[in-house]
Design a protein around this motif. Sequence first.
Motif, short mmCIF file in Angstrom:
data_model
loop_
_atom_site.label_atom_id
_atom_site.label_comp_id
_atom_site.label_asym_id
_atom_site.label_seq_id
_atom_site.Cartn_x
_atom_site.Cartn_y
_atom_site.Cartn_z
N LEU A 352 0.81 -1.22 0.00
CA LEU A 352 0.00 0.00 0.00
C LEU A 352 0.85 1.27 0.00
O LEU A 352 0.32 2.36 0.14
CB LEU A 352 -0.94 0.00 1.22
CG LEU A 352 -1.99 -1.11 1.26
CD1 LEU A 352 -2.84 -0.99 2.52
CD2 LEU A 352 -2.89 -1.03 0.03
N THR A 417 3.59 -2.62 -5.59
CA THR A 417 2.52 -1.68 -5.21
C THR A 417 1.39 -1.66 -6.23
O THR A 417 0.38 -1.01 -6.02
CB THR A 417 3.11 -0.26 -5.07
OG1 THR A 417 3.66 0.14 -6.32
CG2 THR A 417 4.19 -0.22 -4.00
N ASN A 825 -0.16 2.43 7.41
CA ASN A 825 0.53 1.34 6.69
C ASN A 825 2.02 1.28 6.99
O ASN A 825 2.75 0.50 6.39
CB ASN A 825 0.30 1.49 5.19
CG ASN A 825 0.76 2.84 4.67
OD1 ASN A 825 1.16 3.71 5.43
ND2 ASN A 825 0.70 3.02 3.35
#
Length: 923
Positions: A352, A417, A825
């Motif tokens: 993330l 990602t 995150n």
Amino acid sequence: MDGNFTLKAAVNDILSITCIGFKGQELTVTGSNTPLVITLQEDTEMLDEVVVIGYGQVKKGDVTGSLLTVKPDELNKGKQLTAEDALVGKVAGVNIVPGSGAPGSGGTIPIRMGASLSADNDPLIVIDGVPVSNASISSINPNDIASFTVLKDASATAIYGSRASNGVIIITTKKGNTDGVSRPSFSYSANVTVGNVYKKLDVLSASEYREAFAKYANAPEAFKLGDVNTDWQDEIYRVAMGTDHNLSMTGALKNMPYRVSVGYTNQNGTLKNNNYQRLNASIGLSPKFFDKHLSVDINIKGSIEDEKPVSTSVIGSAVGFDPTRPVYQNYDGNVGLGYYMWMGVSNTPITLAASNPVSDLELADKQNKTKRSIGNIALDYKIHGFEDFRLNLNMGYDFLTEDKHDNMPDLAPAMYTGNEQDGTGKRYTYHNDKRNTLLDFYANYAKDFNDHNLNAMAGYGWQRFWYKNHDTTTDTKGEDLTSPKHEEAELYLLSFYGRLNYSWKQRYMLTATLRADASSRFSPETRWGYFPSVAAAWRVNDEAFLADNKVVSDLKLRLSYGQTGQQSIGSYYQHLSTYTASYDESRYLFGNKWYTTYRPNGYDPNIKWETTETYNIGIDYGFLNNRISGTIDYYWRNTKDLLNDIFVPAGSNFTNRIETNIGDMESKGLEIGVNLVPIQTKDWEWNISGNFTWNASKITKLNTIDNESNYVKTGNAGGTGRYLQVHMVGETPNTYYLLKQAYDENGQPLDGKYIAKDGSITSSEEDSNKYVTGKSSKAPYYCGLSTRLSYKNWDLGINGHGSFGFYVYNYVAASNSLDALYGSNGVSSNILRSTLENKFTQDRQFTDHFLERGNFFRIDNITIGHTFNKLWNDGTSLRLSFAVQNVCTLSGYSGLDPELYDGIDKNIYQRPRTFMLGVNLNF
């Protein structure tokens, strides 16, 4: 001035006498003491100059509609990479927004603010008689263009009815010699450029970031910042070099004028790994046969564009990437391929997190290669024995083949990602073929009856648009990651048209046109549209009461009315019930067999033509032998049955959005153009050209019953539901629809607090608390200014343009907050310096706090040059020049650049400042 002058001259010297609006004369000094009486004859060529219009030509003095012909100034054009660059700031009513900083990117060309909402707002582009798709015209070499003719009012554009509601731009390319000279002449031009980004987003430096992180970030104690200082914007940008070469040969072979040209452009972008190359070639032949009764015009243009694009998302990644992290770092198993990545527990990539922007630029293998050819053959035959009657047949084509690929290797940071998020690489390919073919046939009758002139034309047109494309996405081993996609469609346009021009003594003029168009986009019941127009003009300066006037050299009044149409929206089959086949992974298993399913698409069987009617009144003026000249136009326009992309109630169609006719819109505006020649002597000449435009548009209807709850959301900033603008009755299109920010007594914005419609303070960001700001991204005022000063063989030119009265939403700042310093995150991110001032703890993407005035004036270019004549004979010359492009922008906007077509400032690829050295050699 009374016209008297005294000169010192020797016997046999040659006197050259010139004056704007009159033919020049040259006289030899004889030694006689008798005063010379020189009478210059009026230059009627200005009125007799031929102007290109739809399906033919007329004398400039006979024009009844609102149009303007622009011939590129070879001495004052700056750097022109694409064709539309030559029009920026040059025509009143045309507000060109240039492309981004990516070399070869196309701009937008709205004429009179555009007449549509969701439908295409670009003008119709006609290149040497071939109407082309309203895509970028970047494939056309600007050095091959002789003139642009911009048709603005309905009288001028109605002859192109089906696609002319947003105006027409006719591009005429350069032709061969028509003076019978058979010896070829050559022209070579070249330039080299150096460009750089002169302004960056104001983010925190590494040391400032460490201070802000310690003060505002809610990071766990175990989280540590890096120990380096990285300016990520410096890492993605570079100094961009470029070069451009053009060679043309012009001549005549017996009765066949010809012109052949080649051009090559190689331009780097300021983002690393971004490059654009273009190879152009063109040939034009204009032979005449049968005692010049049959004229043939053959034009073939070809181009190969080879672009290495980059994703503009790297700009946003660079702005937000932690400045304490290194660009390069090695991990076990070669994860990241030597680039820094965000790692979580067990030293695994954080999916993330933002991807390393440098790796995205350097590891990506992207290429867009476009091959395009545009050509036509036009036959014009004057009937033997009846030369007033002509038949014209024009057959043309526009073929394009496009190939793209977008590859990323295994283990690249972006493959953790994005894509499969496990390091699996990507291979994306795309192929597209487009074919546009046309046939136009018309008959023309032109006759002078003493003081009367009659010109009548009637014709038939047929045009076919076809495309076919497919794409695939696989991993690096060739295994499909998604199902391949295929699409093929075609569109037909059928037309009948006619025009009648009448003039008496070239003083009173009348024009009437009628065009009937059929589009296969619509059902048989709504397929045909009819578009009439009428215009009248009165040349006032030819009247007896102005015959002896020495001030007024030209004065013409124009009045016109007409209708034009629009059908360009969405797919080619909105009126038909169509189905989409399921992908392989979406098939259903019945028994032992997999079955493909078909999903119905939304459609509107009653969709029909969008129609625009326009009234226009104009004045063409000239004073003092046209040393002051220009035009003034006022127009009123109403668009009915707007083609729009709207949300529909669930269950009312097969989808939640359809394209249909909904609403009306009213527009009006004032356009002023002026040309001045303050100085004109033997050695000095100074020209000034300027234009100013005021436009206003208002939506007058959107539904059967209109109220505040009826509006169409638009202006998506990216992502689901992030609409910042609306189309609403009583408002300008693209009006911002936002939350009203609440402030404390010191003027500091309150984080997450807004003023509701009842005046109370609320934290809700629902649509019910938003308000119509009355502020739009559409510029109501814009202007252009050009000037050129010449002294002997030296010249200096400056061009600029500006827009005023519009607003820009600074989405870059709105999507920034203190919470970004450290996210849940486990990733730290940089922030803008302005975020420390507003202290917003979360992204506040709908507040009017980030809505800013976009007013600006840009000095586009400054050019200085020197010409050396008669290098080795009278027909040779050399010009050396130096130019600066994108000199400066005067604006109060806090972002990088306020000149955005949609008014939403996201990850913009800013236009560089460029320095250019140029050479032009004619021999």
